[in-house]
Design a protein around this motif. Structure first.
Motif, PDB file in Angstrom:
ATOM      1  N   LEU A   1       0.853  -1.386   0.102  1.00  8.27           N
ATOM      2  CA  LEU A   1       0.026   0.019  -0.020  1.00  8.27           C
ATOM      3  C   LEU A   1       0.947   1.236   0.005  1.00  8.27           C
ATOM      4  CD1 LEU A   1      -2.713  -1.039   2.380  1.00  8.27           C
ATOM      5  CD2 LEU A   1      -3.010  -0.936   0.034  1.00  8.27           C
ATOM      6  N   ALA A   2       0.344   2.189  -0.824  1.00  7.34           N
ATOM      7  CA  ALA A   2       1.151   3.257  -0.670  1.00  7.34           C
ATOM      8  C   ALA A   2       0.170   4.632  -0.888  1.00  7.34           C
ATOM      9  CB  ALA A   2       2.042   3.416  -1.882  1.00  7.34           C
ATOM     10  N   LEU A   3       0.478   5.795  -0.770  1.00  7.57           N
ATOM     11  CA  LEU A   3      -0.127   7.121  -1.225  1.00  7.57           C
ATOM     12  C   LEU A   3      -0.013   7.168  -2.696  1.00  7.57           C
ATOM     13  CD1 LEU A   3       1.585   9.570   1.166  1.00  7.57           C
ATOM     14  CD2 LEU A   3      -0.709   8.337   1.312  1.00  7.57           C
ATOM     15  N   PRO A   4      -1.206   7.669  -3.486  1.00  2.00           N
ATOM     16  CA  PRO A   4      -1.391   7.817  -4.844  1.00  2.00           C
ATOM     17  C   PRO A   4      -0.506   8.622  -5.371  1.00  2.00           C
ATOM     18  CG  PRO A   4      -3.504   8.187  -3.731  1.00  2.00           C
ATOM     19  CD  PRO A   4      -2.580   8.151  -2.621  1.00  2.00           C
TER      20      PRO A   4
ATOM     21  N   GLY B   1       1.890   1.022  10.200  1.00  2.00           N
ATOM     22  CA  GLY B   1       3.284   1.270   9.562  1.00  2.00           C
ATOM     23  C   GLY B   1       3.728   0.511   8.595  1.00  2.00           C
ATOM     24  N   PHE B   2       2.801   0.177   7.440  1.00  2.00           N
ATOM     25  CA  PHE B   2       3.074  -0.690   6.421  1.00  2.00           C
ATOM     26  C   PHE B   2       2.991   0.059   4.940  1.00  2.00           C
ATOM     27  CE2 PHE B   2      -1.527  -1.174   7.776  1.00  2.00           C
ATOM     28  CZ  PHE B   2      -2.137  -0.409   6.677  1.00  2.00           C
TER      29      PHE B   2
ATOM     30  N   HIS C   1       6.243   6.800   2.729  1.00  2.00           N
ATOM     31  CA  HIS C   1       4.732   7.292   2.772  1.00  2.00           C
ATOM     32  C   HIS C   1       4.250   7.418   4.083  1.00  2.00           C
ATOM     33  CE1 HIS C   1       4.007   6.575  -1.830  1.00  2.00           C
ATOM     34  NE2 HIS C   1       4.995   7.485  -1.672  1.00  2.00           N
ATOM     35  N   GLY C   2       4.795   6.763   5.185  1.00  2.00           N
ATOM     36  CA  GLY C   2       4.181   6.940   6.683  1.00  2.00           C
ATOM     37  C   GLY C   2       4.634   8.343   7.301  1.00  2.00           C
ATOM     38  N   VAL C   3       5.901   8.676   6.707  1.00  2.00           N
ATOM     39  CA  VAL C   3       6.460  10.154   7.131  1.00  2.00           C
ATOM     40  C   VAL C   3       5.385  11.197   6.585  1.00  2.00           C
ATOM     41  CG1 VAL C   3       8.225  11.838   7.160  1.00  2.00           C
ATOM     42  CG2 VAL C   3       8.661   9.346   7.597  1.00  2.00           C
TER      43      VAL C   3
END
Length: 238
Positions: free
Chosen positions: A40-43, A127-128, A133-135
Motif C-alpha cells: 500500500l502507498a499514497l497515490p 506502519g506498512f 509514505h508513512g512520514v
C-alpha cells in the motif's frame, strides 16, 4: 560527500483525507509495479513534460483513483528529498494535501491494482506504507490538525447544509479528542464569518430540531480555536 550534479527524477504524492463512517480516512493504492509491488502507498507518480506540480497531482489523482481533483481542497504540503527514499534512484517528491467531504469509493486506474479508503489510525499503527509514505502521512495529518485551529478548513469535510454537531464531529475525528458541545457551539458560532445560518432546521426522532448552517466567507477562524497540545498526537479518529 560526492561532487557533481545529481540525476534527479521528480514525483508528486497525495495525502487525501475524508471523513467516512465517523473516522478520518486516507486514500491508499496497492502498487501494481516494483518497487514495493503489492504494498500500500499514497497515490502519486512522475512529473511529465510541461506539467506544473499541481497539474501532475490532479492527473495522478484521476489516473490512480478516478477521483476529480476539482472536488477537493488541494494544497502543497512539502518536498521530500532524502537520497535513500526511493530504491530506484534519486527521486524528489512534492506531497499535496487534499481534503473533501465524504468522498466516494475510488476506482483504481491504470497505475494501481486497487484503491481504497483506510482509517488513518490503523495505517499509522501498522506502519506498512511503501517508501517514506508513512512520514508523509504523519506530516499531512499534522497539517490538517493545525489548519483546523486557525482556518475554516473544517467545513470542507461537511456536506452543506450541516449542523453544529456534524461540524464538531469533524474536529473530534481529526484531532482525536472529545469536545464539549456547549463550548464548541459558543466559540464557533461567534467566530466572525465562519458560519452562515440557513434559517432551516433538521428534525430528528429525539431532541429538538438542529439548526442548519453553510460555510461562511471568512478563510480564517477568528479568534482561533486551539486544541489541547497534549492530545494532538498520534491518534486519528475513533
Amino acid at each position: 560527500m560526492g561532487r557533481g550534479r545529481a540525476v534527479v527524477s521528480l514525483t508528486v504524492d497525495l495525502v487525501i483525507f475524508t471523513v467516512r463512517a465517523e473516522q478520518l480516512q486516507v486514500l491508499l493504492v496497492e502498487r501494481g509495479n516494483e518497487p514495493f509491488r503489492g504494498q500500500l502507498a499514497l497515490p502519486g507518480g512522475y512529473l511529465r513534460g510541461a506539467e506544473t506540480l499541481e497539474e501532475a497531482a490532479v492527473r495522478e489523482l484521476w489516473e490512480e483513483t478516478q477521483l476529480d481533483g476539482a472536488r477537493l481542497h488541494l494544497e502543497q504540503l512539502r518536498t521530500y528529498s532524502d537520497p535513500r527514499r526511493d530504491p530506484r534512484g534519486r527521486v524528489v517528491t512534492t506531497a499535496y494535501l487534499a481534503l473533501g467531504a465524504d468522498l466516494p469509493t475510488p476506482s483504481a486506474g491504470t497505475d494501481a491494482k486497487e484503491a481504497s479508503w483506510m482509517p488513518v489510525r490503523d495505517v499509522l499503527e501498522e506502519g506498512f506504507l511503501a517508501f517514506d509514505h508513512g512520514v508523509i502521512l504523519r506530516d499531512g495529518l499534522e497539517r490538517a490538525r493545525a489548519k483546523l485551529e486557525y482556518t475554516s478548513i473544517a467545513t470542507v469535510f461537511c456536506s452543506e447544509p450541516f449542523t453544529i454537531g456534524e461540524l464538531r464531529r469533524v474536529y473530534e475525528v481529526i484531532w482525536g479528542i472529545p469536545l464539549d458541545p456547549s463550548n464548541f457551539r459558543r466559540k464557533l458560532t461567534r467566530a466572525e464569518g465562519f458560519l452562515e445560518p440557513t434559517g432551516k432546521f433538521r428534525t430528528s426522532t429525539v431532541g429538538r430540531p438542529a439548526a442548519l448552517y453553510s460555510r461562511g466567507s471568512a478563510p480564517l477562524l477568528m479568534p482561533p480555536f486551539l486544541r489541547a497540545q497534549e492530545n494532538s498526537l498520534p491518534s486519528a479518529g475513533t
